[in-house]
Design an enzyme around this catalytic site. Structure first.
Site: not given
Length: 559
Positions: A72, A74, A95, A106, A274, A302, A383, A411
């Site tokens: 998210k 990224t 954030r 994480k 969150a 999240f 991916f 990415w």
């Protein structure tokens, strides 16, 4: 571009511009830029002249998270870069990372690959000290509270009904429940106590929702720290603590300016989770970004049932914000996990599992469109293992809901990999007739009506069940005049329900509220559900074991 490079290797090899150049690109006068070294700065927003916040506000959210990852942050960064690629002046509002996840499981919150904000080591570690200031303000209030009791307890505070806890920005399960004040009379009053992680502190929420230094101090003063023997609330202002707390937070209230790998200005400020807090960056940072550019791209923590719900029902309500579009991020791998495939088998094509997992994505999309009335696009974080058949199935199911799908390859390609997504976001933002933004509940609804609305409309559960203690707390909060505040549900991030084992799109479940407390300074009622905790623990092999630094000060192992 070498996709095998780690995030930190990519970040450390980037050509980073002096922060003054980034401020100039954002249209910020140097008079209001306060340097924290060469590559990061704070913006003195209360001295800076304010313009109308005319930018289109784009919220990036995601499906229910899995160990396979969604990307998210990224995607948020890549989209902001992609908008610049197609000629739009974008600012990203993110954030700040918490040290708990950074050293835990994480990871950080600076993005990944070629869609990162930099300097990523600074951002993921101490940054500009905001979280330390928040922890200090939180713990000053705790110290003044216990000192008041020790010094004679003029306010008649019941030590058994203290609700204010100390905090530390670290995953430390040992501190969840403690007994303090031991060692004799001169060492305080013995009582049961505990710690929260700093991002769960109400001080964090207050900082993120405050509109000014004056508003910050007023909100701090309203914080309820406990109750008297005759059950009257005790506030920070009654302890005369809000002035000193605000003084500690004076610099922390100013948004932080950094840049993406491609030089897009980024305001990184605030960082509540969150799942146990409201999960958004600061109102000040968001509004500042909206004054500076044409598009403000922000995120909420999240899945959309947590971060997006709180962004829309709490932050937008409090700050008067109106999003123009929403991006829902998903990966084929994560959807197959929701379909029951173990992480070790996600590389193989599995249409059957994808079909079983797709309802999770479709429910989030449906909520954004039908519950909140907002246009959205699905961004598939691609991916190399994703098959054409799997991608086609996602596109087909989303189009049945009237939602387009854009492949995101940020990415590996940065902003270039988000051009398709950026074009769809612009199309949605410019079609104003698609935007009928509304909240999931009304201001004057009761606590029960609001929790029921979120449970039924957003989670798609049956009803809310209260423990005996929560029922008693609900009556007390309503009697004290807090019954009309928004609700902030603390819930597992791994399921629409309050049971993390119910993956996918579960139905016919109840939400169990075990505790209700008011965050009077933040301006909402917190409902703790299921087994959610406000102090996480470290995993068996913490990420901290891989992080190192050499004799020249170069950090390694940070993702």
């Amino acid at each position: 571009m070498s996709s095998y490079k780690s995030d930190i290797e990519i970040a450390q090899s980037a050509e980073i511009k002096p922060i003054g150049e980034i401020a100039e690109k954002a249209g910020i006068d140097m008079e209001y830029v306060e340097y924290y070294g060469k590559y990061k700065a704070k913006i003195d927003t209360w001295k800076m002249p304010h313009k109308d916040a005319k930018a289109k506000l784009v919220l990036v959210t995601a499906i229910t998270p899995t160990p396979a990852g969604e990307g998210k942050t990224t995607t948020t960064i890549g989209l902001a870069d992609g908008l610049r690629k197609i000629g739009k002046e974008s600012i990203v509002a993110l954030r700040e990372p918490s040290l708990g996840p950074v050293f835990g499981v994480k990871g950080g919150a600076a993005g990944g690959g070629y869609a990162q904000v930099i300097p990523m080591e600074d951002i993921n570690l101490h940054f500009t000290g905001d979280f330390h200031a928040i922890g200090a303000a939180n713990n000053l209030l705790a110290a003044m509270l216990d000192n008041h009791i020790y010094q004679g307890n003029q306010l008649n505070i019941d030590p058994r009904r203290i609700t204010w806890r100390r905090c530390v920005d670290m995953n430390d399960r040992q501190l969840r429940n403690i007994t303090d004040g031991l060692g004799g009379r001169v060492n305080g009053v013995p009582r049961e106590d505990g710690y929260d992680i700093t991002v769960a502190s109400e001080v964090m929420a207050v900082l993120c929702l405050a509109s000014s230094l004056t508003d910050l101090k007023e909100r701090l003063g309203r914080i309820i720290v406990g109750y008297t023997y005759d059950e009257k609330p005790v506030t920070a202002s009654m302890l005369k603590a809000e002035g000193a707390m605000a003084a500690l937070l004076k610099e922390a209230l100013k948004p932080n300016l950094v840049q993406t790998l491609e030089g897009t200005p980024a305001l990184v400020h605030g960082g509540p989770f969150a799942n146990i807090a409201h999960g958004c960056n600061s109102v000040i940072a968001t509004k500042t970004a909206m004054e500076l550019g044409e598009y403000t791209v922000t995120e909420a923590g999240f899945g959309a049932d947590l971060g997006a719900e709180k962004f829309l029902d709490i932050k937008c309500r409090v700050a008067g914000l109106r999003p123009s579009a929403v991006v829902v991020v998903a990966t084929v791998k994560a959807l197959k996990m929701h379909g029951g495939v173990p992480k070790s088998e996600l590389a193989s094509e599995n249409i059957e599992a994808l079909e079983k997992g797709l309802p999770n994505l479709l429910r989030h999309v449906s909520n954004i469109r039908e519950v909140y009335g907002l246009p959205c696009v699905v961004a598939i974080n691609r991916f190399v293992q994703d098959s054409d058949a799997e991608l086609a199935l996602i596109e087909k199911k989303c189009k049945e809901l009237g939602v387009n799908v854009a492949l995101s390859d940020v990415w590996a390609k940065g902003g270039e990999g988000a051009i398709e997504l950026a074009q769809e976001v612009v199309r949605l933002c410019e079609k104003e007739e698609n935007n009928n933004f509304r909240f999931s509940y009304e201001d004057d609804s009761t606590i029960d009506e609001k929790l029921t609305a979120v449970t039924q409309k957003v989670y798609r559960g049956n009803s809310v069940i209260y423990t005996a203690e929560a029922l008693k707390q609900k009556k007390q909060l309503e009697a004290m005049g807090f019954g009309k505040l928004p609700v902030c549900v603390a819930k597992t991030q791994y399921s629409f329900s309050d049971d993390m084992t119910k993956i996918g799109a579960p139905e016919n479940f109840d939400i169990t509220v075990r505790n209700l407390k008011v965050s009077a300074g933040a301006g909402f009622v917190v409902a703790l559900t299921g087994s959610i905790m406000t102090m996480p623990g470290l995993p068996k092999i913490p990420a901290a074991e891989k992080i190192d630094i050499d004799e020249n000060g170069n950090i390694s192992g940070l993702f």
